[in-house]
Design a protein around this motif. Structure first.
Motif, PDB file in Angstrom:
ATOM      1  N   THR A   1       0.829  -1.212   0.000  1.00 51.07           N
ATOM      2  CA  THR A   1       0.000   0.000   0.000  1.00 51.07           C
ATOM      3  C   THR A   1       0.861   1.258   0.000  1.00 51.07           C
ATOM      4  O   THR A   1       0.592   2.219  -0.737  1.00 51.07           O
ATOM      5  CB  THR A   1      -0.921   0.007   1.232  1.00 51.07           C
ATOM      6  OG1 THR A   1      -1.794  -1.125   1.172  1.00 51.07           O
ATOM      7  CG2 THR A   1      -1.757   1.277   1.272  1.00 51.07           C
ATOM      8  N   GLN A   2       1.913   1.254   0.801  1.00 43.70           N
ATOM      9  CA  GLN A   2       2.807   2.409   0.827  1.00 43.70           C
ATOM     10  C   GLN A   2       3.445   2.636  -0.545  1.00 43.70           C
ATOM     11  O   GLN A   2       3.556   3.780  -1.009  1.00 43.70           O
ATOM     12  CB  GLN A   2       3.899   2.204   1.882  1.00 43.70           C
ATOM     13  CG  GLN A   2       3.401   2.305   3.314  1.00 43.70           C
ATOM     14  CD  GLN A   2       4.476   1.931   4.322  1.00 43.70           C
ATOM     15  OE1 GLN A   2       5.367   1.128   4.038  1.00 43.70           O
ATOM     16  NE2 GLN A   2       4.408   2.525   5.512  1.00 43.70           N
ATOM     17  N   LEU A   3       3.849   1.558  -1.194  1.00 53.14           N
ATOM     18  CA  LEU A   3       4.457   1.679  -2.520  1.00 53.14           C
ATOM     19  C   LEU A   3       3.454   2.206  -3.542  1.00 53.14           C
ATOM     20  O   LEU A   3       3.809   2.989  -4.435  1.00 53.14           O
ATOM     21  CB  LEU A   3       5.013   0.327  -2.964  1.00 53.14           C
ATOM     22  CG  LEU A   3       6.173  -0.234  -2.126  1.00 53.14           C
ATOM     23  CD1 LEU A   3       6.616  -1.582  -2.659  1.00 53.14           C
ATOM     24  CD2 LEU A   3       7.349   0.736  -2.084  1.00 53.14           C
ATOM     25  N   LYS A   4       2.193   1.787  -3.424  1.00 53.19           N
ATOM     26  CA  LYS A   4       1.151   2.301  -4.323  1.00 53.19           C
ATOM     27  C   LYS A   4       0.957   3.797  -4.128  1.00 53.19           C
ATOM     28  O   LYS A   4       0.762   4.539  -5.089  1.00 53.19           O
ATOM     29  CB  LYS A   4      -0.161   1.557  -4.084  1.00 53.19           C
ATOM     30  CG  LYS A   4      -0.172   0.124  -4.583  1.00 53.19           C
ATOM     31  CD  LYS A   4      -1.515  -0.538  -4.327  1.00 53.19           C
ATOM     32  CE  LYS A   4      -1.541  -1.965  -4.878  1.00 53.19           C
ATOM     33  NZ  LYS A   4      -2.855  -2.638  -4.610  1.00 53.19           N
TER      34      LYS A   4
ATOM     35  N   GLU B   1      -6.768  11.341  -3.909  1.00 50.63           N
ATOM     36  CA  GLU B   1      -8.085  11.174  -4.533  1.00 50.63           C
ATOM     37  C   GLU B   1      -8.114   9.937  -5.420  1.00 50.63           C
ATOM     38  O   GLU B   1      -9.099   9.195  -5.427  1.00 50.63           O
ATOM     39  CB  GLU B   1      -8.438  12.419  -5.343  1.00 50.63           C
ATOM     40  CG  GLU B   1      -8.705  13.656  -4.486  1.00 50.63           C
ATOM     41  CD  GLU B   1      -8.861  14.917  -5.317  1.00 50.63           C
ATOM     42  OE1 GLU B   1      -8.650  14.846  -6.553  1.00 50.63           O
ATOM     43  OE2 GLU B   1      -9.181  15.976  -4.729  1.00 50.63           O
ATOM     44  N   HIS B   2      -7.046   9.706  -6.154  1.00 50.96           N
ATOM     45  CA  HIS B   2      -6.978   8.539  -7.034  1.00 50.96           C
ATOM     46  C   HIS B   2      -6.777   7.250  -6.243  1.00 50.96           C
ATOM     47  O   HIS B   2      -7.094   6.164  -6.742  1.00 50.96           O
ATOM     48  CB  HIS B   2      -5.862   8.709  -8.064  1.00 50.96           C
ATOM     49  CG  HIS B   2      -6.215   9.618  -9.204  1.00 50.96           C
ATOM     50  ND1 HIS B   2      -6.158  10.985  -9.109  1.00 50.96           N
ATOM     51  CD2 HIS B   2      -6.662   9.347 -10.458  1.00 50.96           C
ATOM     52  CE1 HIS B   2      -6.530  11.521 -10.258  1.00 50.96           C
ATOM     53  NE2 HIS B   2      -6.840  10.563 -11.092  1.00 50.96           N
ATOM     54  N   CYS B   3      -6.254   7.354  -5.040  1.00 49.37           N
ATOM     55  CA  CYS B   3      -6.061   6.172  -4.190  1.00 49.37           C
ATOM     56  C   CYS B   3      -7.247   5.951  -3.241  1.00 49.37           C
ATOM     57  O   CYS B   3      -7.250   4.982  -2.472  1.00 49.37           O
ATOM     58  CB  CYS B   3      -4.780   6.312  -3.365  1.00 49.37           C
ATOM     59  SG  CYS B   3      -3.257   6.279  -4.341  1.00 49.37           S
ATOM     60  N   PHE B   4      -8.219   6.880  -3.298  1.00 52.69           N
ATOM     61  CA  PHE B   4      -9.434   6.786  -2.473  1.00 52.69           C
ATOM     62  C   PHE B   4      -9.117   6.773  -0.975  1.00 52.69           C
ATOM     63  O   PHE B   4      -9.704   6.023  -0.196  1.00 52.69           O
ATOM     64  CB  PHE B   4     -10.258   5.539  -2.863  1.00 52.69           C
ATOM     65  CG  PHE B   4     -10.622   5.491  -4.310  1.00 52.69           C
ATOM     66  CD1 PHE B   4     -11.624   6.309  -4.811  1.00 52.69           C
ATOM     67  CD2 PHE B   4      -9.941   4.658  -5.189  1.00 52.69           C
ATOM     68  CE1 PHE B   4     -11.954   6.286  -6.167  1.00 52.69           C
ATOM     69  CE2 PHE B   4     -10.263   4.623  -6.539  1.00 52.69           C
ATOM     70  CZ  PHE B   4     -11.283   5.447  -7.037  1.00 52.69           C
TER      71      PHE B   4
ATOM     72  N   THR C   1      -7.717   9.700   2.359  1.00 54.80           N
ATOM     73  CA  THR C   1      -7.532  11.108   2.664  1.00 54.80           C
ATOM     74  C   THR C   1      -6.084  11.504   2.432  1.00 54.80           C
ATOM     75  O   THR C   1      -5.174  10.667   2.494  1.00 54.80           O
ATOM     76  CB  THR C   1      -7.913  11.404   4.131  1.00 54.80           C
ATOM     77  OG1 THR C   1      -7.016  10.702   4.996  1.00 54.80           O
ATOM     78  CG2 THR C   1      -9.348  10.993   4.403  1.00 54.80           C
ATOM     79  N   GLN C   2      -5.878  12.787   2.198  1.00 61.84           N
ATOM     80  CA  GLN C   2      -4.517  13.262   1.952  1.00 61.84           C
ATOM     81  C   GLN C   2      -3.610  13.074   3.172  1.00 61.84           C
ATOM     82  O   GLN C   2      -2.458  12.653   3.022  1.00 61.84           O
ATOM     83  CB  GLN C   2      -4.575  14.734   1.523  1.00 61.84           C
ATOM     84  CG  GLN C   2      -3.234  15.291   1.029  1.00 61.84           C
ATOM     85  CD  GLN C   2      -2.437  15.921   2.149  1.00 61.84           C
ATOM     86  OE1 GLN C   2      -3.031  16.460   3.095  1.00 61.84           O
ATOM     87  NE2 GLN C   2      -1.114  15.856   2.057  1.00 61.84           N
ATOM     88  N   PRO C   3      -4.096  13.318   4.404  1.00 60.97           N
ATOM     89  CA  PRO C   3      -3.236  13.067   5.577  1.00 60.97           C
ATOM     90  C   PRO C   3      -2.820  11.606   5.711  1.00 60.97           C
ATOM     91  O   PRO C   3      -1.686  11.309   6.100  1.00 60.97           O
ATOM     92  CB  PRO C   3      -4.122  13.506   6.753  1.00 60.97           C
ATOM     93  CG  PRO C   3      -5.049  14.517   6.172  1.00 60.97           C
ATOM     94  CD  PRO C   3      -5.345  14.021   4.789  1.00 60.97           C
ATOM     95  N   THR C   4      -3.759  10.682   5.372  1.00 61.51           N
ATOM     96  CA  THR C   4      -3.426   9.252   5.462  1.00 61.51           C
ATOM     97  C   THR C   4      -2.323   8.890   4.486  1.00 61.51           C
ATOM     98  O   THR C   4      -1.355   8.197   4.835  1.00 61.51           O
ATOM     99  CB  THR C   4      -4.673   8.388   5.165  1.00 61.51           C
ATOM    100  OG1 THR C   4      -5.657   8.647   6.163  1.00 61.51           O
ATOM    101  CG2 THR C   4      -4.319   6.907   5.163  1.00 61.51           C
TER     102      THR C   4
END
Length: 316
Positions: A4-7, A23-26, A28-31
């Motif tokens: 997930t981190q690599l994605k 947004e493309h990873c669905f 939040t930006q902080p996450t």
């Protein structure tokens, strides 16, 4: 370190913006930011230079992204291998289709495919050939439908049909009285073409180049669609060339303007293409079988001369 981190890293590298990537990873930006920061802390390096606008990869970040692409691709293939082993035809299947094929071919097979394979989540995107090759290489799409041959060793091509070029000639044009036409009859100065970026335009230029026509001639008008070219031609602004399948929906009046080429007619080769490392072969075979079934009754030309869609290919 997680997949997930690599994605998330790959998304930021592609969009050069944390907000757009999230947004493309669905998520939040902080996450997304927190997970990338966590990975950087674990590796004790900085993947992105956040002081640059847009965000840029560091020198070590470039190398990490290249390796991350391989790792993520291989992790995605585990599901593909299992599905292939089980003969399962389902899941997400992303395909790209070039603009000059989408309007005619898609309505012919889409409803049939969805009905026959309801477990497939088919995601279709209209793309230029250049974008298709890039997205196949990056793993962003699984397959595509495009004019071939592309002469790309990384791309596999499965021909689905050969589509002749057909002339659309206005009444006052010098070729209107001809029953059939030849490539030697074409004059670029009165030939309406698609805009740059369409492989069909490149094929037309290659067709004229093969007969020593001046491909640097001035085009007084270009457009983004065949329907517009036909309307402009009917206004007496020149003739145009359109693919055979585009002629089937023309009304009786417009069909009187059509002129077929003498055999062997210049034609484009349309293929189902995919990257050589693609593993979703059960889905590709299913799609090709459906398309073969619907186009067989609509187009069956054998005596044709294939014109390359590759720009400025001499002697095509």
């Amino acid at each position: 370190m997680t997949i997930t981190q690599l994605k998330y890293v790959l998304a930021v590298a592609e969009y050069q913006n944390f907000t757009v990537a999230s947004e493309h990873c669905f998520v939040t930006q902080p996450t997304l930011s927190m997970q990338i920061q966590k990975l950087e802390d674990e590796l004790d390096i900085q993947i992105f230079n956040r002081n640059k606008k847009p965000i840029q990869l560091t020198e070590i970040g470039l190398k990490i992204v290249e390796q991350a692409k391989t790792i993520v691709d291989e992790s995605n293939r585990i599901s593909d291998i299992v599905h292939q082993q089980k003969g399962f035809i389902g899941g997400e299947f992303k395909i790209g289709i070039i603009p000059t094929v989408m309007p005619t071919l898609l309505p012919m097979f889409l409803k049939v495919f969805i009905k026959k394979f309801p477990k497939v989540n088919l995601i279709i995107e209209e793309l230029t050939t250049e974008d298709i090759i890039k997205k196949l290489s990056d793993g962003h799409i699984d397959a595509a439908i495009a004019a071939t041959p592309l002469e790309n060793e990384a791309i596999k091509e499965r021909v689905i049909y050969y589509e002749p070029f057909v002339g659309f000639v206005p009444e006052k044009h010098r070729l209107f009285q001809n029953k059939n036409i030849d490539p030697e009859d074409l004059e670029l100065n009165d030939l309406l073409l698609l805009e740059d970026g369409h492989c069909f335009k490149a094929s037309v230029l290659n067709l004229c180049s093969a007969f020593k026509k001046d491909t640097t001639a001035h085009f007084h008008l270009e457009s983004g669609s065949f329907s517009t070219l036909i309307k402009l031609s009917k206004e007496g602004l020149g003739m145009t060339l359109i693919p055979y399948l585009n002629t089937l929906d023309l009304n009786e009046f417009d069909q009187k303007h059509l002129r077929e080429f003498n055999v062997p007619a210049p034609a484009r080769e349309v293929s189902l293409i995919y990257h050589k490392s693609q593993l979703k072969m059960q889905l590709i075979e299913a799609l090709k079988k459906v398309i073969d079934g619907v186009v067989r009754g609509a187009i069956s030309f054998n005596d044709v001369k294939i014109i390359s869609p590759i720009k400025n290919k001499k002697g095509a």
